[in-house]
Design an enzyme around this catalytic site. Structure first.
Site, PDB file in Angstrom:
ATOM      1  CB  SER A 166      -0.942  -0.043   1.199  1.00 28.17           C
ATOM      2  OG  SER A 166      -2.122   0.665   0.932  1.00 28.17           O
ATOM      3  CE  LYS A 218     -14.950  21.037   7.406  1.00 30.39           C
ATOM      4  NZ  LYS A 218     -13.577  21.278   6.901  1.00 30.39           N
TER       5      LYS A 218
END
Length: 336
Positions: A166, A218
């Site tokens: 990763s 948000k």
């Protein structure tokens, strides 16, 4: 389940409160005394290998043979001092052991800066990398530090003895070549994020949670409030966008890869990774550095920074919170 949920929320509250207290203590302490400055440690690995050789020779050879060898070595050293031989190329070794937050990047940036201040284009940097990945922005910064080495024209070799997955593989792919041990874990080019939601449990116990935002997205998903299909869709869209950036970064640095085949989030062992062109050669860092030491001066560069007591307390609390609530945190992650 209701009692367990309330107990879990109390525990979270207590741990967060403890973390804030420790941070306040650290902040107050830092006003009175700053953490000690860091320093570089340089170790010539050639000398270490020569030392091993001498120690073993002393055991295997009798005194007469050892005396003869020592005499011959002194003659060679004396002759070398008289001859004006061209300077050997230098190899600089740095270590990176990654955690979820890629906290080792603090030392990495100092080590890279120190090397670039003295290295020439004929020199090489060897990164001994071990990381399962973690937060995207942190590993992005770590990969950028390695890019600095390439931009200065130095060779960069990445050695993976255990794992580069990763975010760890994002760092590895910057290298001119990647060496992997046969059973090292390689790949995991994907993105994952997860968090629980306690909304139904809180609602059942008549507990209201208010969340106020400015901006439609948000906050996409929340642990305590009611999540919407729009929020889930946006969250998924952001994950896909981050995955696309990850794939493009790997594609740019390793054009020989079939990116669609390897960017599925899967990981492979070293031998399999070689077939997929995720790595360039099977081998260990020990053997690679030993081979280099025959014709180059090999230096291990380590940056150490002394931490004050308040900072150590804050770091311990922070690490404890990360470990305890990593599955409860809404963190962009590339960890397998």
């Amino acid at each position: 389940m209701a009692e367990y949920g309330i107990f879990l929320l109390k525990t979270i509250t207590l741990v967060i409160a403890f973390g804030f207290i420790v941070m306040i203590v650290a902040s107050v302490g830092s006003r009175h005394k700053k953490s000690g400055k860091g320093h570089l440690e340089i170790h010539k690995l050639n000398d270490r290998l020569d030392g091993y050789k001498k120690q073993i020779s002393q055991v295997l050879l009798d005194k007469k043979e050892q005396k003869k060898i020592n005499k011959e070595e002194k003659k060679r050293e004396k002759a070398n001092r008289k001859r004006s031989e061209p300077a050997k190329r230098k190899v600089f070794v740095i270590n990176f052991v990654g955690d979820m937050a890629a906290s080792a990047v603090t030392n990495l940036r100092e080590e890279v800066s120190a090397i670039l201040a003295v290295a020439s284009e004929k020199d090489e940097v060897v990164l001994k990398l071990e990381s399962p990945g973690g937060a995207a922005h942190s590993y992005g910064l770590a990969a950028s530090q390695l890019t600095r080495i390439k931009e200065k024209g130095l060779g960069l070799t990445v050695c993976v003895d255990k794992v580069a997955a990763s975010g760890g593989y994002m760092m590895a792919c910057v290298g001119d070549k990647i060496l992997s041990a046969p059973f090292a874990i390689i790949g995991s080019i994907g993105v994952v994020a997860q968090l629980p939601n306690f909304h139904r449990l809180l609602k059942k116990n008549d507990i209201d949670v208010e969340l106020h935002t400015a901006g439609e997205f948000k906050r996409t998903l929340t642990m305590l409030g009611e999540n919407t299909e729009e929020g889930r869709a946006k969250f998924k869209q952001e994950l896909e966008a981050l995955h696309h950036l990850f794939k493009e970064f790997v594609r740019k640095n390793r054009s020989q890869l079939d990116i669609d085949k390897v960017a599925t989030g899967e990981f492979w062992m070293g031998a399999e990774a070689l077939d997929l062109k995720l790595v360039d050669k099977i081998g260990t860092s020990d053997q690679y550095l030993m081979d280099l030491s025959a014709n180059a001066d090999v230096f291990e560069v380590i940056y150490r920074r002394k931490k004050g007591i308040p900072e150590r307390l804050a770091n311990s609390a922070s690490q404890g919170m990360i470990e305890s609530f990593s599955k409860l945190s809404q963190v962009w992650s590339w960890q397998k």
